[in-house]
Design an enzyme around this catalytic site. Structure first.
Site, PDB file in Angstrom:
ATOM      1  N   LYS A  42       0.830  -1.218   0.000  1.00 11.84           N
ATOM      2  CA  LYS A  42       0.000   0.000   0.000  1.00 11.84           C
ATOM      3  C   LYS A  42       0.861   1.264   0.000  1.00 11.84           C
ATOM      4  CE  LYS A  42      -3.178   3.003   0.925  1.00 11.84           C
ATOM      5  NZ  LYS A  42      -4.411   3.292   0.251  1.00 11.84           N
TER       6      LYS A  42
ATOM      7  N   CYS B  52      -4.292  11.187   1.443  1.00 14.75           N
ATOM      8  CA  CYS B  52      -3.516   9.941   1.376  1.00 14.75           C
ATOM      9  C   CYS B  52      -2.055  10.153   1.023  1.00 14.75           C
ATOM     10  CB  CYS B  52      -4.172   8.995   0.375  1.00 14.75           C
ATOM     11  SG  CYS B  52      -5.892   8.676   0.765  1.00 14.75           S
TER      12      CYS B  52
ATOM     13  N   PHE C   9      -0.720   9.133 -14.553  1.00 18.97           N
ATOM     14  CA  PHE C   9      -0.140   9.803 -13.366  1.00 18.97           C
ATOM     15  C   PHE C   9       1.092  10.630 -13.704  1.00 18.97           C
ATOM     16  CE2 PHE C   9      -1.584   9.617  -8.971  1.00 18.97           C
ATOM     17  CZ  PHE C   9      -2.836   9.095  -9.190  1.00 18.97           C
ATOM     18  N   LEU C  10       1.035  11.277 -14.850  1.00 20.66           N
ATOM     19  CA  LEU C  10       2.123  12.179 -15.236  1.00 20.66           C
ATOM     20  C   LEU C  10       1.546  13.543 -15.597  1.00 20.66           C
ATOM     21  CD1 LEU C  10       4.530  10.021 -17.483  1.00 20.66           C
ATOM     22  CD2 LEU C  10       4.935  10.842 -15.151  1.00 20.66           C
TER      23      LEU C  10
ATOM     24  N   GLY D 273       0.842  19.682 -12.189  1.00 20.00           N
ATOM     25  CA  GLY D 273      -0.167  20.463 -11.480  1.00 20.00           C
ATOM     26  C   GLY D 273       0.451  21.252 -10.350  1.00 20.00           C
TER      27      GLY D 273
ATOM     28  N   LYS E  53      -8.505  17.671  -5.836  1.00 20.11           N
ATOM     29  CA  LYS E  53      -8.574  17.286  -7.241  1.00 20.11           C
ATOM     30  C   LYS E  53     -10.051  17.353  -7.631  1.00 20.11           C
ATOM     31  CE  LYS E  53      -9.029  12.351  -6.452  1.00 20.11           C
ATOM     32  NZ  LYS E  53      -8.553  11.008  -6.793  1.00 20.11           N
TER      33      LYS E  53
ATOM     34  N   LYS F 173       0.134  12.259   3.496  1.00 24.82           N
ATOM     35  CA  LYS F 173       0.222  11.606   4.808  1.00 24.82           C
ATOM     36  C   LYS F 173       0.999  10.293   4.718  1.00 24.82           C
ATOM     37  CE  LYS F 173      -2.966   8.856   6.442  1.00 24.82           C
ATOM     38  NZ  LYS F 173      -4.153   8.189   6.979  1.00 24.82           N
TER      39      LYS F 173
HETATM   40  C1  UGA Z   1      -4.559   7.972  -3.737  1.00 25.82           C
HETATM   41  C2  UGA Z   1      -4.139   6.775  -4.608  1.00 25.82           C
HETATM   42  O1  UGA Z   1      -4.181   7.154  -5.988  1.00 25.82           O
HETATM   43  C3  UGA Z   1      -5.066   5.591  -4.383  1.00 25.82           C
HETATM   44  O2  UGA Z   1      -4.627   4.487  -5.151  1.00 25.82           O
HETATM   45  C4  UGA Z   1      -5.056   5.239  -2.888  1.00 25.82           C
HETATM   46  O3  UGA Z   1      -5.952   4.183  -2.603  1.00 25.82           O
HETATM   47  C5  UGA Z   1      -5.481   6.454  -2.090  1.00 25.82           C
HETATM   48  O4  UGA Z   1      -4.594   7.551  -2.368  1.00 25.82           O
HETATM   49  C6  UGA Z   1      -5.424   6.087  -0.652  1.00 25.82           C
HETATM   50  O5  UGA Z   1      -4.329   5.874  -0.137  1.00 25.82           O
HETATM   51  O6  UGA Z   1      -6.479   5.910  -0.021  1.00 25.82           O
HETATM   52  P1  UGA Z   1      -6.431   9.857  -3.886  1.00 25.82           P
HETATM   53  O7  UGA Z   1      -5.914  10.390  -2.602  1.00 25.82           O
HETATM   54  O8  UGA Z   1      -7.897   9.754  -4.060  1.00 25.82           O
HETATM   55  O9  UGA Z   1      -5.848   8.389  -4.156  1.00 25.82           O
HETATM   56  O10 UGA Z   1      -5.849  10.825  -4.992  1.00 25.82           O
HETATM   57  P2  UGA Z   1      -5.062  10.643  -6.382  1.00 25.82           P
HETATM   58  O11 UGA Z   1      -5.986  10.449  -7.491  1.00 25.82           O
HETATM   59  O12 UGA Z   1      -3.943   9.696  -6.230  1.00 25.82           O
HETATM   60  O13 UGA Z   1      -4.445  12.108  -6.523  1.00 25.82           O
HETATM   61  C7  UGA Z   1      -3.561  12.593  -5.524  1.00 25.82           C
HETATM   62  C8  UGA Z   1      -3.084  13.966  -5.884  1.00 25.82           C
HETATM   63  O14 UGA Z   1      -2.198  13.931  -7.003  1.00 25.82           O
HETATM   64  C9  UGA Z   1      -4.201  14.936  -6.277  1.00 25.82           C
HETATM   65  O15 UGA Z   1      -3.934  16.203  -5.718  1.00 25.82           O
HETATM   66  C10 UGA Z   1      -4.118  14.976  -7.787  1.00 25.82           C
HETATM   67  O16 UGA Z   1      -4.604  16.175  -8.338  1.00 25.82           O
HETATM   68  C11 UGA Z   1      -2.622  14.839  -7.994  1.00 25.82           C
HETATM   69  N1  UGA Z   1      -2.251  14.287  -9.326  1.00 25.82           N
HETATM   70  C12 UGA Z   1      -2.603  13.020  -9.666  1.00 25.82           C
HETATM   71  C13 UGA Z   1      -1.513  15.080 -10.183  1.00 25.82           C
HETATM   72  O17 UGA Z   1      -1.176  16.251  -9.886  1.00 25.82           O
HETATM   73  N2  UGA Z   1      -1.147  14.544 -11.402  1.00 25.82           N
HETATM   74  C14 UGA Z   1      -1.485  13.286 -11.772  1.00 25.82           C
HETATM   75  O18 UGA Z   1      -1.094  12.861 -12.892  1.00 25.82           O
HETATM   76  C15 UGA Z   1      -2.236  12.502 -10.890  1.00 25.82           C
END
Ligand code: UGA
Length: 384
Positions: free
Chosen positions: A163, A219, A208-209, A212, A279, A222
């Site tokens: 995880k 998550c 995931f690239l 931003g 997001k 932390k």
């Molecule tokens: C994240 C993980 O993606 C999940 O797989 C995991 O289960 C979860 O944490 C958790 O630990 O519970 P989440 O917190 O919902 O999920 O958010 P993400 O979609 O991962 O995005 C995280 C941050 O990265 C956001 O601020 C988003 O805007 C940013 N991000 C994401 C980017 O700036 N660029 C990207 O390409 C992707």
């Protein structure tokens, strides 16, 4: 919840909850022992907030496990769905032992993303089951069978590390994209083309690239801090992860630098902030980079007027309004901080007429740059 409504914005969740309740598949109880009594498996999905030292505070998980000790029957899996860092299972197992619980510990981390949570649960990419009790692991595997996902069966510590390693890697990718976007800015390259060219390598991939204002949410920030703390407890120094955390904090500062370049001294100026959630498609503002940007601008003396389709904040200095057009009216600068689709659909000529200033900082590279420029506005993106 009993009325079929989640206390937060999550697409597709409310109908699922309502259906569960009306069909008698889901019932809600205020007492742990009532919910867990007679169950064939108990899932513990309580919060694991960060403690003062960055390590995770496990006390809510421990209290939950303790509270059900008397009602869990022999061999029933006590499934830890809460995010617990490597090493936690030993502490939770100690609670089971101390309370003479008959339950069997299973670490079963969740990988769902906010905004896509329902799909994440119903169509998981994988299911991770960590237990020293093969029978309890088999019960949990059987529960997941209808979802048809690959199951990784392992020991508790490995399940915990999967995880945290996964979230660390996702944060590394986002930070990598942000880092390369900084170089693209410096050399006049276009980050979208650059990352397409990089990501088409099948060893790398495109997901995931997206550059931003930095990763946020409850998550990734932390979990990275917790991973650093958990490793440090064992004498392992995670320099790479620490560098990612530091770079991510700086990323909000880069957005503010762009705002200052476009605006001059922010003191006394008004900023229209589009987006507050960390997001799109969530109302969650925990560790939101939008708020980090807002706070820095306010510190520099700016006034911030913000709009978000779902999130509500009580943030000193932030005036929250009820439409994007209201947020941009009369402001000196617009900052797009969250990638809500409706911001991409704004009429930029209308925005130009409503604004006092002329610049738009698109911290999400969300907008059609040509449309913004064609409207006579100055466009500032991230490596665009
Ligand atoms: C994240 C993980 O993606 C999940 O797989 C995991 O289960 C979860 O944490 C958790 O630990 O519970 P989440 O917190 O919902 O999920 O958010 P993400 O979609 O991962 O995005 C995280 C941050 O990265 C956001 O601020 C988003 O805007 C940013 N991000 C994401 C980017 O700036 N660029 C990207 O390409 C992707």
């Amino acid at each position: 919840m009993a009325a079929g409504r989640a206390p937060f914005h999550e697409p597709g969740l409310d109908p699922l909850v309502a259906k569960g309740i009306s069909r008698g598949l889901l019932s809600l109880h205020a007492e742990n022992v009532v919910a867990a009594g007679g169950a064939r498996a108990v899932f513990v999905a309580v919060p694991t907030p960060p403690g003062d030292d960055g390590a995770v505070d496990l006390s809510i998980v421990e209290a939950a496990v303790r509270s059900i000790a008397g009602v869990v029957t022999e061999g029933v899996p006590v499934v830890i769905k809460s995010s617990v860092p490597p090493g936690s299972s030993r502490r939770i197992a100690a609670v089971l032992e101390e309370t003479a619980s008959l339950g069997s510990l299973v670490i079963n981390p969740e990988f769902l993303q906010e905004g896509l949570a329902v799909r994440g649960v119903l169509e998981p990419a994988r299911v991770v089951i960590g237990s020293d009790d093969p029978q309890a692991a088999a019960v949990v595997a059987a529960l997941h069978e209808p979802f048809g996902a690959r199951v990784v069966s392992t020991d508790p510590a490995s399940a915990e590390l999967i995880k945290y390693a996964a979230n660390a890697y996702l944060a590394i990718r986002v930070t990598f994209a942000n880092t390369v976007a900084g170089v693209a800015d410096a050399v006049g390259a276009d980050i979208a083309d650059v990352l397409e060219g990089v990501g088409l390598d099948p060893r790398i991939g495109r997901h995931f690239l997206q550059p931003g204002p930095g990763y946020g949410g409850s998550c990734l920030p932390k979990d990275l801090t917790a991973l650093i703390a958990a490793a440090a407890e064992h004498g392992v120094d995670l320099k790479l992860i620490a560098a990612v955390v530091a770079a991510n904090v700086e990323q909000a500062g880069r957005v503010v630098s762009k705002a200052r370049q476009a605006l001059g001294d922010p003191s006394g100026k008004s900023i229209g902030l589009l987006g507050l959630a960390f997001k799109a498609n969530t109302s969650d503002t925990r560790e939101s980079p939008a708020l980090a940007v807002a706070r820095r601008l306010i510190e520099l003396g700016a006034r911030v007027r913000a709009y978000d389709p779902a999130a509500r904040v009580a943030e000193p200095g932030v005036e929250q309004v009820s439409s994007a057009m209201e947020a941009v009216t009369g402001v000196d600068l617009v900052v797009v901080a969250t990638e809500w689709a409706e911001f991409a659909d704004l009429d930029w000529e209308q925005v130009r007429d409503a604004m006092a200033g002329k610049s738009v900082v698109d911290a999400r590279n969300l907008l059609d740059k040509e449309a913004v420029v064609a409207a006579g506005l100055e466009y500032v993106g991230m490596g665009r």
